[in-house]
Design a protein around this motif. Structure first.
Motif, short mmCIF file in Angstrom:
data_model
loop_
_atom_site.label_atom_id
_atom_site.label_comp_id
_atom_site.label_asym_id
_atom_site.label_seq_id
_atom_site.Cartn_x
_atom_site.Cartn_y
_atom_site.Cartn_z
N ALA A 64 29.53 49.64 33.97
CA ALA A 64 29.29 48.74 35.10
C ALA A 64 30.40 48.93 36.12
O ALA A 64 31.51 49.36 35.78
CB ALA A 64 29.27 47.29 34.60
N PHE A 65 30.12 48.65 37.36
CA PHE A 65 31.10 48.79 38.42
C PHE A 65 31.93 47.51 38.52
O PHE A 65 31.37 46.41 38.54
CB PHE A 65 30.40 49.07 39.74
CG PHE A 65 31.35 49.32 40.88
CD1 PHE A 65 31.88 50.58 41.08
CD2 PHE A 65 31.71 48.29 41.74
CE1 PHE A 65 32.78 50.81 42.12
CE2 PHE A 65 32.61 48.52 42.79
CZ PHE A 65 33.14 49.78 42.98
N ALA A 66 33.25 47.65 38.55
CA ALA A 66 34.13 46.48 38.62
C ALA A 66 34.84 46.46 39.96
O ALA A 66 35.32 47.49 40.43
CB ALA A 66 35.15 46.51 37.48
N PHE A 67 34.91 45.28 40.57
CA PHE A 67 35.66 45.20 41.83
C PHE A 67 36.48 43.92 41.89
O PHE A 67 36.16 42.93 41.25
CB PHE A 67 34.71 45.27 43.04
CG PHE A 67 33.92 44.01 43.29
CD1 PHE A 67 32.77 43.75 42.55
CD2 PHE A 67 34.34 43.09 44.25
CE1 PHE A 67 32.05 42.58 42.77
CE2 PHE A 67 33.60 41.92 44.47
CZ PHE A 67 32.46 41.67 43.73
N LEU A 68 37.55 43.99 42.65
CA LEU A 68 38.42 42.85 42.89
C LEU A 68 37.92 42.12 44.12
O LEU A 68 37.69 42.73 45.17
CB LEU A 68 39.86 43.35 43.11
CG LEU A 68 40.91 42.32 43.52
CD1 LEU A 68 41.12 41.26 42.45
CD2 LEU A 68 42.23 43.04 43.82
N GLU A 69 37.76 40.81 43.99
CA GLU A 69 37.27 40.01 45.11
C GLU A 69 38.24 40.00 46.28
O GLU A 69 39.45 40.00 46.10
CB GLU A 69 37.12 38.55 44.66
CG GLU A 69 35.83 38.20 44.02
CD GLU A 69 35.76 36.68 43.82
OE1 GLU A 69 34.79 36.10 44.29
OE2 GLU A 69 36.67 36.11 43.20
N GLY A 70 37.68 39.92 47.47
CA GLY A 70 38.48 39.55 48.64
C GLY A 70 39.30 40.65 49.29
O GLY A 70 40.09 40.38 50.19
N VAL A 71 39.15 41.89 48.83
CA VAL A 71 39.97 42.96 49.40
C VAL A 71 39.12 44.05 50.05
O VAL A 71 39.63 45.11 50.42
CB VAL A 71 40.90 43.60 48.33
CG1 VAL A 71 41.90 42.58 47.82
CG2 VAL A 71 40.09 44.18 47.18
N GLY A 72 37.83 43.80 50.17
CA GLY A 72 37.00 44.80 50.83
C GLY A 72 36.69 46.01 49.98
O GLY A 72 36.42 47.08 50.50
N GLN A 73 36.72 45.83 48.64
CA GLN A 73 36.43 46.97 47.76
C GLN A 73 34.96 47.36 47.81
O GLN A 73 34.61 48.52 47.57
CB GLN A 73 36.83 46.63 46.32
CG GLN A 73 37.81 47.62 45.71
CD GLN A 73 37.95 47.43 44.21
OE1 GLN A 73 38.26 46.35 43.74
NE2 GLN A 73 37.71 48.49 43.46
N ILE A 74 34.09 46.40 48.06
CA ILE A 74 32.67 46.71 48.21
C ILE A 74 32.19 46.16 49.55
O ILE A 74 32.89 45.37 50.19
CB ILE A 74 31.81 46.13 47.05
CG1 ILE A 74 31.86 44.61 47.03
CG2 ILE A 74 32.27 46.70 45.72
CD1 ILE A 74 30.85 43.98 46.07
N ILE A 75 31.00 46.54 49.96
CA ILE A 75 30.51 46.12 51.28
C ILE A 75 30.36 44.60 51.33
O ILE A 75 29.96 43.96 50.36
CB ILE A 75 29.17 46.82 51.63
CG1 ILE A 75 28.12 46.57 50.55
CG2 ILE A 75 29.38 48.32 51.84
CD1 ILE A 75 26.76 47.14 50.91
N PRO A 76 30.71 44.02 52.48
CA PRO A 76 30.76 42.55 52.60
C PRO A 76 29.44 41.86 52.29
O PRO A 76 29.44 40.79 51.66
CB PRO A 76 31.18 42.32 54.06
CG PRO A 76 31.15 43.64 54.74
CD PRO A 76 31.12 44.71 53.70
#
Ligand code: ZN
Length: 157
Positions: free
Chosen positions: A28-40
């Protein structure tokens, strides 16, 4: 609220129904919230979901990779490119780590090559079929690095 790390599986299609990408064959893809790691447009929806939730998220091009910008299309002399056997549709990375761009070869003449630095998905409305697999607080290390670690996150350690 403390930032979280959200993991999710996704299948990405465009508005014609073509599958563009999927995480289903791997982590699964993991991202950190709030830093623009994925598209808004996607982050906004994922932030409101919980583990086990499945949802179809439609993200208009403007909230995904933006509209196409003709200023990002450039002609360069063939002699300035390191590779000689380029073909239309070839993609390669240009720039440094911080401002890495993917450019696509869109035209080749006897002397020049046209490179398009628009994101390959610019101008596309995107449809993500997502399933949330994990939500947890971000670690101090992740916060200081500005990205998620572990399976599906960055693997640079
Ligand atoms: Zn890191």
């Amino acid at each position: 609220m403390n930032p979280r790390v959200i993991s999710f599986h996704y299948t990405l299609t465009n508005n014609k129904g073509d599958e563009l990408d999927s995480s289903r064959s791997g982590d699964a893809f993991a991202f950190l919230e709030g830093v623009g790691q994925i598209i808004p447009g996607l982050e906004k929806v994922l932030a409101g979901l919980k583990v086990g939730d499945k949802q179809k998220v439609e993200v208009a091009a403007e909230e995904a990779y933006g509209m196409r910008d003709d200023n990002l299309v450039m002609q360069v002399e063939k002699s300035q490119l390191p590779k000689e056997d380029l073909q239309i549709g070839d993609q390669f990375q240009a720039g440094d780590d911080q401002h890495m761009q993917i450019v696509t070869v869109t035209e080749i003449t006897a002397s020049h090559v046209t490179l398009d630095a628009n994101h390959p998905l610019a101008g596309e409305d995107l449809i993500f079929d997502v399933e949330i697999t994990e939500v947890r607080p971000a670690t101090m290390e992740e916060l200081s690095h500005g990205h998620a670690h572990g399976a599906g996150g960055h693997h640079h350690h």
